[in-house]
Design an enzyme around this catalytic site. Sequence first.
Site, PDB file in Angstrom:
ATOM      1  CE  LYS A 140      13.590 -10.987 -10.190  1.00  0.00           C
ATOM      2  NZ  LYS A 140      14.107 -10.383  -9.039  1.00  0.00           N
ATOM      3  CE  LYS A 161      11.410  -2.883  -5.786  1.00  0.00           C
ATOM      4  NZ  LYS A 161      11.752  -3.704  -6.603  1.00  0.00           N
ATOM      5  CD  GLU A 170       9.467 -11.060  -8.979  1.00  0.00           C
ATOM      6  OE1 GLU A 170       8.777 -10.538  -7.969  1.00  0.00           O
ATOM      7  OE2 GLU A 170      10.849 -11.013  -8.985  1.00  0.00           O
ATOM      8  CD  GLU A 226      16.949 -12.902  -8.175  1.00  0.00           C
ATOM      9  OE1 GLU A 226      16.467 -13.249  -7.110  1.00  0.00           O
ATOM     10  OE2 GLU A 226      16.573 -11.768  -8.656  1.00  0.00           O
ATOM     11  CB  CYS A 262      -0.857   0.170   1.253  1.00  0.00           C
ATOM     12  SG  CYS A 262      -2.218  -1.293   1.473  1.00  0.00           S
ATOM     13  CD1 TRP A 282      -0.198  -6.396  -3.100  1.00  0.00           C
ATOM     14  CD2 TRP A 282      -0.069  -6.863  -0.935  1.00  0.00           C
ATOM     15  NE1 TRP A 282       0.266  -7.702  -2.834  1.00  0.00           N
ATOM     16  CE2 TRP A 282       0.260  -8.083  -1.616  1.00  0.00           C
ATOM     17  CE3 TRP A 282      -0.352  -6.856   0.548  1.00  0.00           C
ATOM     18  CZ2 TRP A 282       0.511  -9.181  -1.133  1.00  0.00           C
ATOM     19  CZ3 TRP A 282       0.020  -8.155   1.011  1.00  0.00           C
ATOM     20  CH2 TRP A 282       0.372  -9.364   0.261  1.00  0.00           C
ATOM     21  NE  ARG A 327       4.511   2.023  -0.246  1.00  0.00           N
ATOM     22  CZ  ARG A 327       5.616   1.733   0.482  1.00  0.00           C
ATOM     23  NH1 ARG A 327       6.890   1.884   0.079  1.00  0.00           N
ATOM     24  NH2 ARG A 327       5.583   1.325   1.715  1.00  0.00           N
ATOM     25  CG  ASN A 330       1.824   1.394   4.263  1.00  0.00           C
ATOM     26  OD1 ASN A 330       1.609   0.131   3.809  1.00  0.00           O
ATOM     27  ND2 ASN A 330       3.240   1.851   4.204  1.00  0.00           N
ATOM     28  N   GLY A 331      -0.112  -0.879   6.202  1.00  0.00           N
ATOM     29  CA  GLY A 331       0.568  -1.765   6.944  1.00  0.00           C
ATOM     30  C   GLY A 331      -0.699  -2.594   7.708  1.00  0.00           C
ATOM     31  CG  HIS A 350      19.837 -37.385  -5.541  1.00  0.00           C
ATOM     32  ND1 HIS A 350      20.336 -38.765  -5.438  1.00  0.00           N
ATOM     33  CD2 HIS A 350      20.872 -36.859  -6.171  1.00  0.00           C
ATOM     34  CE1 HIS A 350      21.613 -38.825  -5.594  1.00  0.00           C
ATOM     35  NE2 HIS A 350      21.906 -37.687  -6.071  1.00  0.00           N
TER      36      HIS A 350
HETATM   37  O1  M6R Z   1      12.882  -4.784   0.008  1.00  0.00           O
HETATM   38  P1  M6R Z   1      13.419  -6.095   0.172  1.00  0.00           P
HETATM   39  O2  M6R Z   1      14.745  -6.583  -0.574  1.00  0.00           O
HETATM   40  O3  M6R Z   1      13.814  -6.642   1.537  1.00  0.00           O
HETATM   41  O4  M6R Z   1      12.481  -7.137  -0.526  1.00  0.00           O
HETATM   42  C1  M6R Z   1      12.671  -8.400  -0.488  1.00  0.00           C
HETATM   43  C2  M6R Z   1      11.708  -9.255  -1.398  1.00  0.00           C
HETATM   44  O5  M6R Z   1      10.642  -9.111  -1.223  1.00  0.00           O
HETATM   45  C3  M6R Z   1      12.055  -8.938  -2.883  1.00  0.00           C
HETATM   46  O6  M6R Z   1      13.309  -9.273  -3.100  1.00  0.00           O
HETATM   47  C4  M6R Z   1      11.101  -9.901  -3.927  1.00  0.00           C
HETATM   48  O7  M6R Z   1      11.467 -11.217  -3.761  1.00  0.00           O
HETATM   49  C5  M6R Z   1      11.288  -9.122  -5.246  1.00  0.00           C
HETATM   50  N1  M6R Z   1       9.807  -9.084  -5.800  1.00  0.00           N
HETATM   51  C6  M6R Z   1      12.081 -10.277  -6.322  1.00  0.00           C
HETATM   52  O8  M6R Z   1      12.070  -9.472  -7.459  1.00  0.00           O
END
Ligand code: M6R
Length: 608
Positions: free
Chosen positions: A485, A603, A488, A481, A2, A75, A27, A99-100, A504
């Site tokens: 990527k 984010k 997501e 990673e 949010c 969100w 956000r 927010n929160g 395995h």
């Molecule tokens: O702000 P942060 O680096 O703590 O966030 C951690 C994860 O939420 C963030 O890296 C998330 O996995 C991304 N969407 C990946 O692209």
Amino acid sequence: MCGIVGYVGPRDCTDVLVSALTKLEYRGYDSAGIAVFENGRIEVAKSKGRLTDLVAKMEREGKPQGHAGIGHTRWATHGEPSDVNSHPHSGRRVTIVHNGIIENYKALKQFLIDNERTEFLSDTDTEVVAQLLDFYYDGNPVKAIRRVLHEVRGSFALGIVFADRPETVYAVRCESPLIVGQGVGEAFIASDVPAIIKYTKDYYLLEYGEIAVLKNGSVTFCDLHGRMVEKELKTADWDEDSAEKGGYPHFMIKEIHEQPTAVKTTITPRIENGMPDLSECGITPETLKKVNNVFIVACGTAMHAGMVGKYIIEKYARVSVTVDIASEFRYRDPLIGEGDLVIIISQSGETADSKAVLNLVKGTAAKTLAIVNVKGSSIAREADMVIYTHAGPEIAVASTKAYMVQLAVIYLLAFEMAYAKGKIDEGKCQRLTAELMRIPDVIKETIEKTVDQCQYISTKLITADSLLYIGRGLDYALSMEGSLKLKEISYIHSESYAAGELKHGTISLVEEGMPVIAVATQNRLLEKTVSNIKEVKARGAMTIVICDEEADIDPDAADYLIRIPKRYEVLMPMVATVPMQLLAYYTSVNKGNDVDKPRNLAKSVTVE
Ligand code: M6R
């Protein structure tokens, strides 16, 4: 999670709120809303969907006209995305954006019901706070806010307007980030600096429990006990351009291209006479010498940077490194104490689980080091030491440049620690550092060399139901990673696996045409990895191999070969990550997805 904004000043308030919310949509983006004082009355407009849906609704039904108000982009946490669950939420005389998370909202709701406040319209925790504020409101807004702060548990920030206090916006921060912008004759609130950078670069950072009152274009602050607070005015070093797409179709691709500069800006000030020097971050050779064990704790992409860190720090500094997911670490009663260094990596510096880890470790004899991108964020301020990454604002939900600079910082730290502990000599440390300094140019070259090929290969991935990423050693850490990527933003199921572990169990998933992306940049392990690639190929997999330009790969093993520049093996993660980012990006683009705002994500994850 949010974004909240607020404005008081001479401009058209709705325009300012919408413009600021555009910059905060990363956000959360399942609904949006605003509340504006129009002729002394609070007018609310809100809608499920993107900000553009709200704008379209206001074009149809009329937009609130005024000079003070609050806004929100959501969100969903409590209650599905819907018009009614969208913020702002109101009590009889109070309207808020939030927010929160309010942890004890059920008990508070029961308290209100017991006191004959039963008019709840939504499923949100936010509406409970609006009603509670109204319940305690006796004509003194700050008193009501302070009272509510004593009763509400959770991590949150609020923007508030009171019906009988026109042209005034109140804001409060409890954990969740909130800044107050100060322009000439106008003032703003926002969850993040890029939201207001178009209007002003000057801002105050609200601290836990602080309340801001925005009136007549200026701001006053008080603390939880009602005492006035003098705050330091900060100036953002980001400009408007850095929060814009700058001609690129998406933030993600812009941020991929920004990586060479981001790495250069991050490492250059931390290198003196060819040696890493982290003293400006409060890290001295003496501090590093005393470290016996390292724990790296983070979430998502930041945790994957930590996985690379484990290999590098163990290899050079010969210190044992444990990497953990923050949401697991905090509940597993970890064994930490004197001589341990706990490194928290976070782009936003506000991730709830990572923050909780920091608080947990602070009660022990272990030292904490934050690697954080957002200046002044909670994690950065609360850790014993902080290394800021200088990536600039990362807007796309899928992290790219933040990961790259996290790696860069980890290399510097590992090299300095290794030298401080006498595990490498000065010459070796200088050679490694010199190689790291060359990496920005290599990243640039890699983007140029692989972009077209990745775009083409991505057209072969879009029909896949599932795919695998495999690698050994550093390549395995990196493939985690790559896999995250891709999944997501493309919504294609993907798993990363240690190449040697496939047989395995997981190899049973491989069937005709299944894409398997193999990272093979580590010469020592190349033959072994190639054998594993052949194993999946023999079972029908479509293999895409990422390797350096000199690697001897049997042409039968790879359907597609992505050749990248060859550098020191240990630094190859910073090179090989580029085609993985590009593959993910173009797969998402080709599927017609919203690349920068993938479904169900946000984010900054400020909830557990
Ligand atoms: O702000 P942060 O680096 O703590 O966030 C951690 C994860 O939420 C963030 O890296 C998330 O996995 C991304 N969407 C990946 O692209």
